[in-house]
Write a protein that holds these residues in place. Structure first.
Motif, PDB file in Angstrom:
ATOM      1  N   UNK A   1     -24.767  25.956  82.627  1.00  7.84           N
ATOM      2  CA  UNK A   1     -25.525  26.016  81.100  1.00  7.84           C
ATOM      3  C   UNK A   1     -24.747  27.085  80.129  1.00  7.84           C
ATOM      4  N   UNK A   2     -24.073  28.254  80.758  1.00 10.07           N
ATOM      5  CA  UNK A   2     -23.501  28.918  79.753  1.00 10.07           C
ATOM      6  C   UNK A   2     -22.175  28.278  79.521  1.00 10.07           C
ATOM      7  N   UNK A   3     -21.397  27.570  80.383  1.00  6.79           N
ATOM      8  CA  UNK A   3     -20.266  26.620  79.777  1.00  6.79           C
ATOM      9  C   UNK A   3     -20.722  25.558  78.855  1.00  6.79           C
ATOM     10  N   UNK A   4     -21.892  25.182  78.900  1.00  5.73           N
ATOM     11  CA  UNK A   4     -22.191  24.075  77.866  1.00  5.73           C
ATOM     12  C   UNK A   4     -22.631  24.571  76.677  1.00  5.73           C
ATOM     13  N   UNK A   5     -23.090  25.780  76.480  1.00  7.88           N
ATOM     14  CA  UNK A   5     -23.542  26.829  75.335  1.00  7.88           C
ATOM     15  C   UNK A   5     -22.215  27.067  74.616  1.00  7.88           C
ATOM     16  N   UNK A   6     -20.967  27.113  75.306  1.00  9.47           N
ATOM     17  CA  UNK A   6     -19.772  27.496  74.906  1.00  9.47           C
ATOM     18  C   UNK A   6     -19.263  26.421  74.172  1.00  9.47           C
ATOM     19  N   UNK A   7     -19.520  25.101  74.592  1.00 13.23           N
ATOM     20  CA  UNK A   7     -18.787  23.947  74.129  1.00 13.23           C
ATOM     21  C   UNK A   7     -19.337  23.516  72.882  1.00 13.23           C
ATOM     22  N   UNK A   8     -20.813  24.199  72.509  1.00  9.60           N
ATOM     23  CA  UNK A   8     -21.344  23.597  71.040  1.00  9.60           C
ATOM     24  C   UNK A   8     -21.399  24.879  70.042  1.00  9.60           C
ATOM     25  N   UNK A   9     -21.016  26.091  70.675  1.00  5.66           N
ATOM     26  CA  UNK A   9     -21.210  27.088  69.825  1.00  5.66           C
ATOM     27  C   UNK A   9     -20.478  27.105  68.364  1.00  5.66           C
ATOM     28  N   UNK A  10     -19.518  26.524  68.426  1.00  8.91           N
ATOM     29  CA  UNK A  10     -18.737  26.336  66.926  1.00  8.91           C
ATOM     30  C   UNK A  10     -19.080  25.284  66.242  1.00  8.91           C
ATOM     31  N   UNK A  11     -20.110  24.357  66.722  1.00  3.68           N
ATOM     32  CA  UNK A  11     -20.416  23.054  66.176  1.00  3.68           C
ATOM     33  C   UNK A  11     -20.876  23.204  64.881  1.00  3.68           C
TER      34      UNK A  11
END
Length: 230
Positions: A45-55
């Motif tokens: 879940x941490x990794x998935x949040x990293x993927x959207x943090x700059x969206x």
């Protein structure tokens, strides 16, 4: 350049500036991940949040909770007020109690967030906040007029580290792993209430290079009405 041409150029510039200002003030989708360094199921879940943090249009925040500290590793970012925030959410989300990882989007919907694309799917389903205009600048937060919940809405000040930080874990379920975290929250403070009238509040200066976000939220873990970040 003639006088009329100059005036037209100035008008065009003003319109462009207004358009750019409006773009930066567009409503956000607020994604809160309740996570713990002591939870073996949290890293995906941490990794998935990293993927959207700059969206664009997304405000992603990591709130580290404390209730897994007893497993042998005290979360380095965990705070009891973050745990309390998660606990407050659970009744309105139909949950019996807090769990990790849990992703809450706009205070309205939630999920585990660990499966590939799950956070992105929650964002797509939830849309953006639809409350009052909200802006930050010059040490102040300005909230426009609008319809407030009965009893008013809470105004929350969030201080967080923008970007990704990595934490080596020496004990507990994640022993020997280095865990990345996105946009880690370090402080959560209630600034006041909003009753539907236009309001301006002073913001204390952020220390230690922390970024600032402000959330206007229905009380008792209700929907997030508006959000802004610098």
């Amino acid at each position: 350049m003639t006088g009329s041409t100059t005036r037209m150029a100035l008008l065009a510039g003003a319109m462009l500036a207004a358009t750019m200002g409006a773009a930066t003030a567009q409503p956000l989708t607020v994604v809160e991940l309740f996570t713990s360094q002591g939870c073996s199921s949290c890293p995906p879940a941490n990794a998935n949040l990293i993927k959207v943090k700059d969206q664009p249009g997304v405000l992603a925040l990591s709130f580290n909770v404390t209730y897994w500290d007893y497993l042998g590793w005290k979360d380095t970012f965990g705070r009891k007020e973050f745990t309390e925030r998660q606990v407050t959410y659970e009744p309105s989300l139909g949950r019996d109690g807090p769990f990790t990882p849990q992703v809450v989007v706009n205070g309205r919907s939630d999920g585990v967030g660990a499966a590939p694309g799950e956070i992105q799917s929650l964002i797509a389903k939830s849309g953006r906040t639809q409350g009052p205009e909200l802006s930050l600048g010059q040490g102040k937060v300005s909230i426009g007029a609008g319809k407030a919940p009965g009893g008013g809405a809470d105004i929350w000040l969030v201080r967080y580290t923008r970007g990704v930080v990595e934490v080596p874990v020496a004990r507990g379920e994640n022993t020997g792993r280095t865990l990345p975290h996105a946009n880690v929250v370090h402080a959560l403070t209630k600034l006041g209430s909003w009753n539907g009238t236009a309001t301006t509040l002073s913001l204390p200066a952020a220390a230690g290079g922390l970024s600032t976000a402000v959330l206007v939220q229905a009380p008792r873990g209700g929907p997030i009405l508006a959000a802004a970040a610098n």
